[in-house]
Motif scaffolding. Structure first.
Motif, PDB file in Angstrom:
ATOM      1  N   ASP A 103     -58.624 -34.072 -13.147  1.00 18.97           N
ATOM      2  CA  ASP A 103     -60.040 -33.807 -12.903  1.00 18.97           C
ATOM      3  C   ASP A 103     -60.683 -33.492 -14.254  1.00 18.97           C
ATOM      4  N   PRO A 104     -61.658 -34.295 -14.709  1.00 23.36           N
ATOM      5  CA  PRO A 104     -62.243 -34.045 -16.033  1.00 23.36           C
ATOM      6  C   PRO A 104     -62.764 -32.624 -16.208  1.00 23.36           C
ATOM      7  N   ALA A 105     -63.466 -32.115 -15.195  1.00 20.61           N
ATOM      8  CA  ALA A 105     -63.989 -30.755 -15.313  1.00 20.61           C
ATOM      9  C   ALA A 105     -62.862 -29.733 -15.396  1.00 20.61           C
ATOM     10  N   GLY A 106     -61.774 -29.995 -14.676  1.00 24.51           N
ATOM     11  CA  GLY A 106     -60.649 -29.070 -14.724  1.00 24.51           C
ATOM     12  C   GLY A 106     -60.000 -29.025 -16.096  1.00 24.51           C
ATOM     13  N   VAL A 107     -59.905 -30.175 -16.761  1.00 25.95           N
ATOM     14  CA  VAL A 107     -59.303 -30.211 -18.094  1.00 25.95           C
ATOM     15  C   VAL A 107     -60.137 -29.408 -19.080  1.00 25.95           C
ATOM     16  N   VAL A 108     -61.471 -29.594 -19.052  1.00 24.68           N
ATOM     17  CA  VAL A 108     -62.326 -28.835 -19.969  1.00 24.68           C
ATOM     18  C   VAL A 108     -62.303 -27.352 -19.617  1.00 24.68           C
ATOM     19  N   GLY A 109     -62.324 -27.041 -18.336  1.00 25.12           N
ATOM     20  CA  GLY A 109     -62.255 -25.640 -17.940  1.00 25.12           C
ATOM     21  C   GLY A 109     -60.984 -24.967 -18.421  1.00 25.12           C
ATOM     22  N   ASP A 110     -59.876 -25.704 -18.394  1.00 21.67           N
ATOM     23  CA  ASP A 110     -58.609 -25.133 -18.872  1.00 21.67           C
ATOM     24  C   ASP A 110     -58.664 -24.821 -20.365  1.00 21.67           C
ATOM     25  N   LEU A 111     -59.412 -25.620 -21.138  1.00 23.54           N
ATOM     26  CA  LEU A 111     -59.532 -25.327 -22.571  1.00 23.54           C
ATOM     27  C   LEU A 111     -60.138 -23.948 -22.797  1.00 23.54           C
ATOM     28  N   TRP A 112     -61.097 -23.562 -21.958  1.00 27.27           N
ATOM     29  CA  TRP A 112     -61.785 -22.282 -22.164  1.00 27.27           C
ATOM     30  C   TRP A 112     -61.058 -21.106 -21.516  1.00 27.27           C
ATOM     31  N   SER A 113     -60.131 -21.382 -20.613  1.00 24.95           N
ATOM     32  CA  SER A 113     -59.496 -20.268 -19.884  1.00 24.95           C
ATOM     33  C   SER A 113     -58.013 -20.096 -20.176  1.00 24.95           C
ATOM     34  N   VAL A 114     -57.368 -21.107 -20.764  1.00 26.65           N
ATOM     35  CA  VAL A 114     -55.933 -21.015 -21.072  1.00 26.65           C
ATOM     36  C   VAL A 114     -55.782 -21.061 -22.590  1.00 26.65           C
ATOM     37  N   ALA A 115     -55.542 -19.922 -23.196  1.00 28.48           N
ATOM     38  CA  ALA A 115     -55.543 -19.805 -24.657  1.00 28.48           C
ATOM     39  C   ALA A 115     -54.510 -20.723 -25.307  1.00 28.48           C
ATOM     40  N   ALA A 116     -53.312 -20.792 -24.733  1.00 33.74           N
ATOM     41  CA  ALA A 116     -52.255 -21.611 -25.329  1.00 33.74           C
ATOM     42  C   ALA A 116     -52.624 -23.099 -25.299  1.00 33.74           C
ATOM     43  N   TYR A 117     -53.297 -23.507 -24.244  1.00 35.07           N
ATOM     44  CA  TYR A 117     -53.717 -24.912 -24.117  1.00 35.07           C
ATOM     45  C   TYR A 117     -54.743 -25.250 -25.197  1.00 35.07           C
ATOM     46  N   LEU A 118     -55.733 -24.379 -25.398  1.00 31.81           N
ATOM     47  CA  LEU A 118     -56.736 -24.609 -26.434  1.00 31.81           C
ATOM     48  C   LEU A 118     -56.086 -24.613 -27.814  1.00 31.81           C
ATOM     49  N   ALA A 119     -55.159 -23.704 -28.042  1.00 34.56           N
ATOM     50  CA  ALA A 119     -54.488 -23.639 -29.351  1.00 34.56           C
ATOM     51  C   ALA A 119     -53.711 -24.925 -29.633  1.00 34.56           C
ATOM     52  N   ALA A 120     -53.104 -25.508 -28.595  1.00 33.51           N
ATOM     53  CA  ALA A 120     -52.345 -26.738 -28.779  1.00 33.51           C
ATOM     54  C   ALA A 120     -53.257 -27.938 -29.014  1.00 33.51           C
ATOM     55  N   CYS A 121     -54.432 -27.915 -28.393  1.00 35.99           N
ATOM     56  CA  CYS A 121     -55.333 -29.073 -28.478  1.00 35.99           C
ATOM     57  C   CYS A 121     -56.295 -28.986 -29.656  1.00 35.99           C
ATOM     58  N   ALA A 122     -56.567 -27.787 -30.146  1.00 36.13           N
ATOM     59  CA  ALA A 122     -57.466 -27.599 -31.290  1.00 36.13           C
ATOM     60  C   ALA A 122     -56.836 -26.624 -32.262  1.00 36.13           C
ATOM     61  N   PRO A 123     -55.746 -27.020 -32.914  1.00 41.50           N
ATOM     62  CA  PRO A 123     -54.984 -26.084 -33.749  1.00 41.50           C
ATOM     63  C   PRO A 123     -55.737 -25.594 -34.972  1.00 41.50           C
ATOM     64  N   TRP A 124     -56.852 -26.232 -35.341  1.00 45.33           N
ATOM     65  CA  TRP A 124     -57.606 -25.794 -36.512  1.00 45.33           C
ATOM     66  C   TRP A 124     -58.454 -24.554 -36.241  1.00 45.33           C
ATOM     67  N   LEU A 125     -58.614 -24.189 -34.965  1.00 41.67           N
ATOM     68  CA  LEU A 125     -59.413 -23.011 -34.637  1.00 41.67           C
ATOM     69  C   LEU A 125     -58.666 -21.743 -35.022  1.00 41.67           C
ATOM     70  N   SER A 126     -59.418 -20.784 -35.520  1.00 39.59           N
ATOM     71  CA  SER A 126     -58.823 -19.486 -35.855  1.00 39.59           C
ATOM     72  C   SER A 126     -58.652 -18.664 -34.580  1.00 39.59           C
ATOM     73  N   PRO A 127     -57.810 -17.635 -34.595  1.00 44.22           N
ATOM     74  CA  PRO A 127     -57.677 -16.767 -33.425  1.00 44.22           C
ATOM     75  C   PRO A 127     -59.022 -16.173 -32.999  1.00 44.22           C
ATOM     76  N   ALA A 128     -59.874 -15.838 -33.972  1.00 44.23           N
ATOM     77  CA  ALA A 128     -61.185 -15.289 -33.628  1.00 44.23           C
ATOM     78  C   ALA A 128     -62.044 -16.330 -32.911  1.00 44.23           C
ATOM     79  N   ASP A 129     -61.971 -17.585 -33.386  1.00 46.76           N
ATOM     80  CA  ASP A 129     -62.723 -18.657 -32.724  1.00 46.76           C
ATOM     81  C   ASP A 129     -62.254 -18.836 -31.285  1.00 46.76           C
ATOM     82  N   MET A 130     -60.941 -18.822 -31.089  1.00 47.04           N
ATOM     83  CA  MET A 130     -60.407 -19.031 -29.738  1.00 47.04           C
ATOM     84  C   MET A 130     -60.781 -17.884 -28.807  1.00 47.04           C
TER      85      MET A 130
END
Length: 735
Positions: free
Chosen positions: A413-440
């Protein structure tokens, strides 16, 4: 010209004069000035009547014809669309299809310019389409470059009659025949001073030379139209849309057409009549919010720091990594059991199947491709002598194989994938590794689907990358329906052949697949309506483009592979600042090939208003492209207190029978206006500074403009709000 009727119109008669000039313009009613026009309009009237009848007849006949299939059906639908649009335009206008005329130096007869081209029964050209190359001098001629014109006449139409006209003479010996009608630039100035309504007025007849040059520019690459308030950017954007559809076959509706993107819904409502009035009803118009379903309910991003992070085009690329996470072949092999033999499926087999999908196929739709490749590999690896159909059926019904495949390549589900980026920290870190911990931490939110406007580019990217979760199910249902239809048709054909007692066996031709498929019910092949905004489009026009973030640009670039854009905006009206050049901004988002044109004359805003607005924007943007106003309203800017709002509006409404006023205020400061009638209240709009962008009003009243905000955003909001006024501005303090 000498006033005698041109050959193409001699003998035609109108029962009522086209001209309805007021007594003060009696000199303009002299037959020597208007006789040729009267005769020409008589010919136009007759041809219009015949054209409407002819197009109506053709349309009725075409709609009764069989729809056909494939390309034939597309051609028929396109012709129906074109005839319907032309008929609407012919019925929308009468003689006021005609904008004006040109007297060309070397020609005996004038050339008349129309919204559409019009030819009489004998093939004589009564109206030149305004977009044709031959009509260009009507808009582009100046005294410095007359472009071969001796004179030019523009008409003012009111309810189908000419209530004024103006002649502009380009040759020194041409004044005598035009002197009574000569009032250089009056047609344009009169239009500028006219009252506004809730829809953009028709300005085609008074397009200026600087605007026309941009309208007629080529469509290859990106054209940036940079101009300050009141320079006619929106007029240029709309008329350029119509011009390109007429002049450039690469941009026709069959090849993708044109998408027109505006800043907000009030703007789209305001300009809604312009393109249909130009004969173009097939242009898709939208705001960025309209490009994804979640856009209608999305809220502004409350945290500016989060908005800045999500404005990055780089963050949009995290969607690709997020989806790729669900497209990894199993690292371990497995045994697939069949009734005849077991088949070993190793990791290399899985990888081969995963690589079989076409690169551009969305994730959910690619499932079928990968599954088919996997079944084919298993069938190739099966050693027993079993019919392909039986083996395939056994493999497709293998629950363990299907379960492993569903985990390896799940429906997403496209909306579910984007929602997971904002709610699952490990998922966002894996998909956008250039973000700092403060950004995440800033991007994290507990309510994953609390969508904001800043989320829309990621949601759009996810929909494009993932596709429709129901696409595969719909395709299987359609294939089952077609199979059922073919089975029924096979039985019908068998019965017909069995009953055929002709010596030639005519019915045997029904064995041919092509013949059988033409008999299959087309309902079984029906496809869901495509997303009309999904593209690809041949050209995209973007108004108020200075507001787009790098991430939002990705939404448009994805819809225009040709990179053919008209980009209209003003760096000084960017609410969040625009310190770089257009070339730098566009190169960064992926538009390398661009040209830039500038509009520097303010046709809308009176000098009195600009005198107060210019210092507001110069204070924060010293190099702002502030245009030069060419007219004065004679009305000073009013200053007062909030308590005077009712009296200001009541006085203005009482002294102006037409026109629209707008009260512009902060979104968190509700405004109540009392003491005016409901009828009058309909002529008073209430908007925030942001939603007033791109609009214009006769009277603008600003409530507490100092409260619009600080820094660039506050200054831009004040500047934009002030320059919406076409006649008068009032600035009221909260006290």
């Amino acid at each position: 010209m000498d006033g005698r009727p041109p050959p193409a119109t001699r003998g035609a008669v109108l029962t009522t004069s086209v001209f309805d000039l007021p007594p003060r313009l009696a000199e303009k009613a002299n037959p020597t000035l208007i006789a040729a026009d009267e005769q020409h309009f008589a010919a136009i009237a007759g041809t219009l009547q015949r054209s409407i009848a002819d197009v109506s007849t053709r349309l009725v006949r075409l709609r009764k014809e069989p729809g056909g299939r494939g390309q034939a059906a597309m051609d028929r639908d396109l012709e129906v669309h074109q005839l319907t649009a032309r008929l609407r335009t012919l019925r929308r206008y009468g003689l006021d299809l005609c904008l004006g005329r040109m007297d060309v130096d070397a020609a005996e007869d004038p050339l008349y310019i129309g919204r559409l081209g019009l030819v009489d029964e004998e093939g004589r050209r009564l109206l030149l389409d305004w977009r044709s190359p031959a009509a260009e001098p009507f808009f582009g001629a100046t005294h410095g470059d007359p472009m071969g014109l001796a004179s030019r006449r523009r008409y003012r139409w009111t309810r189908g009659r000419i209530t004024d006209y103006w002649d502009e003479v380009f040759t020194t010996d041409g004044f005598s025949g035009h002197r009574a009608a000569l009032d250089d630039q009056s047609a344009f100035i009169a239009t500028l001073g006219a009252t506004r309504s809730d829809r953009m007025r028709d300005v085609l007849a008074t397009i200026q030379a600087d605007q026309d040059a941009i309208i007629r520019a080529g469509s290859r690459g990106a054209l940036v139209v940079d101009g300050g308030p009141g320079t006619g950017k929106t007029v240029v954007a709309l008329h350029r849309t119509a011009y390109l559809l007429y002049s450039d076959p690469r941009l026709g509706h069959r090849r993708g057409g044109v998408l027109f993107v505006g800043p907000h819904q009030p703007y789209l409502d305001y300009v809604a009549d312009v393109l249909p009035s130009l004969g173009e009803e097939g242009v898709q118009t939208c705001t960025l919010r309209d490009l994804v379903p979640e856009g209608s309910a999305a809220l502004p991003e409350s945290d500016p720091a989060v908005a800045r992070l999500k404005a990055s085009a780089r963050l949009v690329t995290s969607v690709e990594a997020a989806v790729a996470h669900y497209e990894r072949p199993p690292a371990r092999g497995m045994t697939v059991e069949t009734p005849w033999a077991d088949i070993w499926l190793d990791p290399d087999d899985w990888a081969e199947a995963f690589d079989a999908r076409e690169p551009a196929t969305p994730h959910n739709e690619a499932r079928d491709e990968v599954w088919e490749a996997l079944i084919a590999i298993l069938m190739d690896n099966h050693d027993e002598d079993v019919a392909d159909a039986r083996l395939r059926s056994a493999l497709e019904q293998n629950t363990e194989l299907r379960s492993v495949f569903n985990r390896a390549w799940p429906l997403l589900d496209p909306a579910g994938v984007v929602g997971d980026l904002w709610s699952v920290a490990a998922y966002l870190a894996a998909c956008a590794p250039w973000l700092s911990p403060a950004d995440m931490r800033m991007l994290h939110r507990d309510e994953a689907r609390a969508w904001t406007v800043s989320d829309l580019p990621l949601l759009d990217a996810a929909r494009r990358r993932i596709g429709d979760p129901d696409a595969s199910r719909r395709r299987r249902r359609q294939e089952a329906a077609l199979a059922s239809e073919r089975e029924v048709m096979d039985r019908v054909v068998d019965d017909l052949i069995a009953a055929d007692d002709s010596s030639l066996g005519v019915m045997k031709m029904l064995r041919g697949q092509d013949v059988q498929y033409t008999l299959i019910d087309e309902v079984a092949q029906a496809q869901p309506d495509p997303d009309l905004l999904a593209g690809p489009f041949a050209h995209i026009v973007v108004d108020e483009a200075q507001e787009l973030t790098d991430a939002e640009w990705q939404m448009l670039l994805a819809r225009c592979p040709s990179r053919s854009f008209t980009i209209v905006g003003d760096r000084a009206q960017a609410r969040h600042g625009f310190t770089e050049s257009w070339r730098q901004r566009l190169a960064r988002v992926g538009l390398e090939r661009m040209e830039q044109a500038s509009l520097t004359i303010n046709y809308r805003t009176p000098q009195e208003v600009m005198a107060e607005a210019e210092p507001v924007i110069r204070a924060v943007l010293p190099d702002a492209n502030v245009p030069t106003s060419i007219r004065s309203s004679g009305l000073p800017v009013m200053h007062g207190a909030r308590a005077e709002l009712d009296s200001i509006l009541a006085t203005w409404l009482a002294t102006h029978d037409d026109g629209v006023a707008c009260v512009i205020h902060r979104s968190d400061a509700p405004i109540d206006v009392t003491g005016i009638t409901p009828e009058s209240a309909a002529r008073v709009r209430r908007l925030t500074p942001e939603l007033s962008k791109g609009l214009e009003f006769d009277l603008v009243v600003l409530i507490d403009p100092d409260g619009f905000g600080d820094g660039i955003e506050g200054a831009v909001d004040r500047y934009v709000a002030m320059t919406r006024a076409t006649q008068q501005l009032a600035v009221l303090s909260p006290g």
